[in-house]
Design an enzyme around this catalytic site. Sequence first.
Site, PDB file in Angstrom:
ATOM      1  N   ARG A  28      -7.986 -44.623 -11.369  1.00  0.00           N
ATOM      2  CA  ARG A  28      -7.222 -43.675 -12.182  1.00  0.00           C
ATOM      3  C   ARG A  28      -6.198 -42.886 -11.360  1.00  0.00           C
ATOM      4  O   ARG A  28      -5.959 -41.708 -11.609  1.00  0.00           O
ATOM      5  CB  ARG A  28      -8.176 -42.700 -12.897  1.00  0.00           C
ATOM      6  CG  ARG A  28      -8.965 -43.324 -14.023  1.00  0.00           C
ATOM      7  CD  ARG A  28      -9.882 -42.305 -14.667  1.00  0.00           C
ATOM      8  NE  ARG A  28     -10.882 -41.824 -13.725  1.00  0.00           N
ATOM      9  CZ  ARG A  28     -11.561 -40.690 -13.851  1.00  0.00           C
ATOM     10  NH1 ARG A  28     -11.354 -39.922 -14.893  1.00  0.00           N
ATOM     11  NH2 ARG A  28     -12.458 -40.339 -12.948  1.00  0.00           N
ATOM     12  N   HIS A  76      -4.088 -30.844 -27.996  1.00  0.00           N
ATOM     13  CA  HIS A  76      -3.705 -31.872 -27.028  1.00  0.00           C
ATOM     14  C   HIS A  76      -2.533 -31.418 -26.171  1.00  0.00           C
ATOM     15  O   HIS A  76      -2.110 -32.110 -25.266  1.00  0.00           O
ATOM     16  CB  HIS A  76      -3.369 -33.181 -27.746  1.00  0.00           C
ATOM     17  CG  HIS A  76      -4.496 -33.672 -28.598  1.00  0.00           C
ATOM     18  ND1 HIS A  76      -4.644 -33.282 -29.908  1.00  0.00           N
ATOM     19  CD2 HIS A  76      -5.542 -34.469 -28.318  1.00  0.00           C
ATOM     20  CE1 HIS A  76      -5.735 -33.848 -30.392  1.00  0.00           C
ATOM     21  NE2 HIS A  76      -6.300 -34.562 -29.447  1.00  0.00           N
ATOM     22  N   CYS A  91      -8.520 -40.622 -19.965  1.00  0.00           N
ATOM     23  CA  CYS A  91      -9.216 -41.901 -19.947  1.00  0.00           C
ATOM     24  C   CYS A  91     -10.635 -41.699 -20.450  1.00  0.00           C
ATOM     25  O   CYS A  91     -11.179 -40.611 -20.344  1.00  0.00           O
ATOM     26  CB  CYS A  91      -9.280 -42.434 -18.526  1.00  0.00           C
ATOM     27  SG  CYS A  91      -7.658 -42.684 -17.804  1.00  0.00           S
ATOM     28  N   LEU A 134      -3.034 -42.973 -11.351  1.00  0.00           N
ATOM     29  CA  LEU A 134      -1.881 -42.470 -12.110  1.00  0.00           C
ATOM     30  C   LEU A 134      -2.232 -41.182 -12.852  1.00  0.00           C
ATOM     31  O   LEU A 134      -1.444 -40.247 -12.916  1.00  0.00           O
ATOM     32  CB  LEU A 134      -1.386 -43.527 -13.101  1.00  0.00           C
ATOM     33  CG  LEU A 134      -0.095 -43.137 -13.829  1.00  0.00           C
ATOM     34  CD1 LEU A 134       1.067 -42.995 -12.854  1.00  0.00           C
ATOM     35  CD2 LEU A 134       0.256 -44.137 -14.918  1.00  0.00           C
TER      36      LEU A 134
END
Length: 757
Positions: free
Chosen positions: A15, A696, A517, A17
């Site tokens: 992960r 979000h 993720c 990025l």
Amino acid sequence: MKTSIIGYPRIGNLRELKFESEKYFRGEITAAELEKTAKEIRSYNLDIQKKSGLDFIPSNDFSFYDGVLDTAFLLNAVPERYTALGLSKLDTYFAAARGYQGEKGDVKALAMKKWYNTNYHYMVPEIDDATEIKLVGTKPFELFGEALAAGVRTKPVIIGAYTFLKLARYKGSKKAADFLDSTAAAYSEILKKLGELGAEWVQFDEPSLVTDMTAEDIQLFVSLYEKILPNKDSVRVLVQTYFGDVRDCYNELCGLDADGIGLDFKEGRLTSELVRKNGFPDGKTLFAGVINGKNIWRSNYASALSLLTELEKHTHDIVINTSCSLLHVPCTLANETKLADRFKKHFAYAEEKLAELAELRKITEAECPAETEEYRRNEALHAEPRIVGNEAVRKKVASLTEKDFVRLPEFAERERIQKARLGLPLFPTTTIGSFPQTADVKAKRSSYRKGEISDSEYEFFMEKKIAECIALQEEIGLDVLVHGEFERNDMVEYFGECLDGYLFTEKAWVQSYGTRCVKPPVIWGDISRAKPMTVKWSVYAQSLTDRPMKGMLTGPVTILNWSFPREDISLRESALQIALAIREEVLDLEANGISIIQVDEAALREKLPLRRADWREEYLDWAIPAFRYVHSGVKPGTQIHTHMCYSEFADIIRDIDDMDADVITFEASRSDLTILDVLKQNDFRTEVGPGVYDIHSPRVPSKEEIKAAIAKMRERIPAEKLWVNPDCGLKTRGNEETVPSLKNLVNAAKEARNENS
Ligand code: GLN
Ligand code: ZN
């Protein structure tokens, strides 16, 4: 036969990025440093694909946030409110993705939606009457050039014109068809440029072709391609579909002047039949999606081979493909150091699927495919008995009857009893469950997991966090409290780890949206509850406050939808097994004095089949009963909440009401509250908390903004049915924005309450 994939995960094996992007958002690294990480990931991915021997290697499948958003920027479909901020190109892009609040202005992010039937989310492009679609971006060209410089002539991947126009939201009076010419011109130019750069194949992703299409849709699709394809010159165009079959437009698709057609033989229930009945056009390449791009099990070569052999009756020009982009599976098994080999040997993540493609190609090339070593090994693997079933669970599921799915007394009577018992004010305020997962929380969980701290140290810490969280909520003035979910890494993985029958992984991350993720657990065997999973935390939390404490569970459909499912039993069977376990937990919470229990079905909408004709039989007929079974045994005074992410359930509104929860909270702010009309028209019975602000995004909504949202809700929803809450859990947010946001929320609700009386 050659091999191809549709796309590769871009977050990096560990992960990278995600972490670098988040550093960039916090201002800790420069854009150049972020770009460097991105480049390293691309180069690593290119390298392993090359080494695996893959024939068609994709490019432009990389994205800093989302591929649809990339396409909007490529095509100049960017609302002015973002470009007007005067930020750099990259920051304008992130402003559209995440919203922006700073010196230059205050704008909300674009809407975000689930990507077809997956847990990936895309950003919804906004098109208004002034939007001028034209090619303005350079990313596909740069990434093609970058790979070429590294010695690989890739197949650039771009969201297709039809899918792009179908996914966009039209803000003005113009509709998709009004942008036909300009869009076709932009795509023609893309082809021309890629041709000049030396591309031999270009892949246009058209997953919208597997959804229900009207005659008008088909017309739009055909017209677009009739305008684009004559400009392809030497470039060969692959029209790639996935997530289902193209039953509405198979013949039109075959009739296009495209060079390749990509079909999904895994999720496309009718794909084989379409080919068998209609044949496959001469002179075109069939990219046959025979390796599942969405699940983690090893392929069965025997069935792939028999399918390919069958297809060879219709065409000899076949490329072995994955069924969809590998974006939806984790990167590599190499990082699963703890999983025993007896499990791991049944798994294939993205990197292992590359190996499978190579093996399948080798098998198809052999004179006696069934005698190759690869084939034999695979055959032996699938012949092994994998699990020992749980007889008790299977029997229980088989014995369920109608009345097990019915909660009594009926809704209205329960509502009366609960109002009297709970004594909540009008417009009760609450949150969706999780509170910010600050660095200390993650660090403690991680050291506990590694065995570095004792059970009691861990529990002491969690209790301290819970106590702080409750004190904070009381200070803010919320009415129904939560314990904060600090013990949970993820709302599904946590339960996966507590349930028997699940396997969990270490590094099996899959991108959900942007930098977020998830690590879906794997359903390995029959599911059962070994012990209470949440009772201790909820009971402790309730002991600290007089206000009602919501018990917090994840529902069976969501647990199933966000896990990697078994392929040897039906989804229905798995859902009911999980429902059995969650029901036990619900009853335990109730027996321990918890009066409100929320059973999240965040992902219920997500796996609704893409075609309406399949909705009931393939999904709702078992998904809704599975939820009902979870709470059908509670007392009338126990209030059952559920929560759903995203409010795109207008079409199944009756089914949602039929889940028979007492209260439902859901996302609404990002979709402009359009769901409210639907609720009103359908006389929605369940009490509702349409989220009053978007969690979000890191921006803080003002009290006025929230009051305006409440006022809008009040026009459609009876006061006594309305709850006030954010639109989802707060775990991805920081306390800096959460505390002021919730204070504004509570004050807005209080003012609305006063004005109403
Ligand atoms: N209860 C969960 C939380 O608050 C719900 C999360 C979700 O809907 N995705 O985090
Ligand atoms: Zn949610």
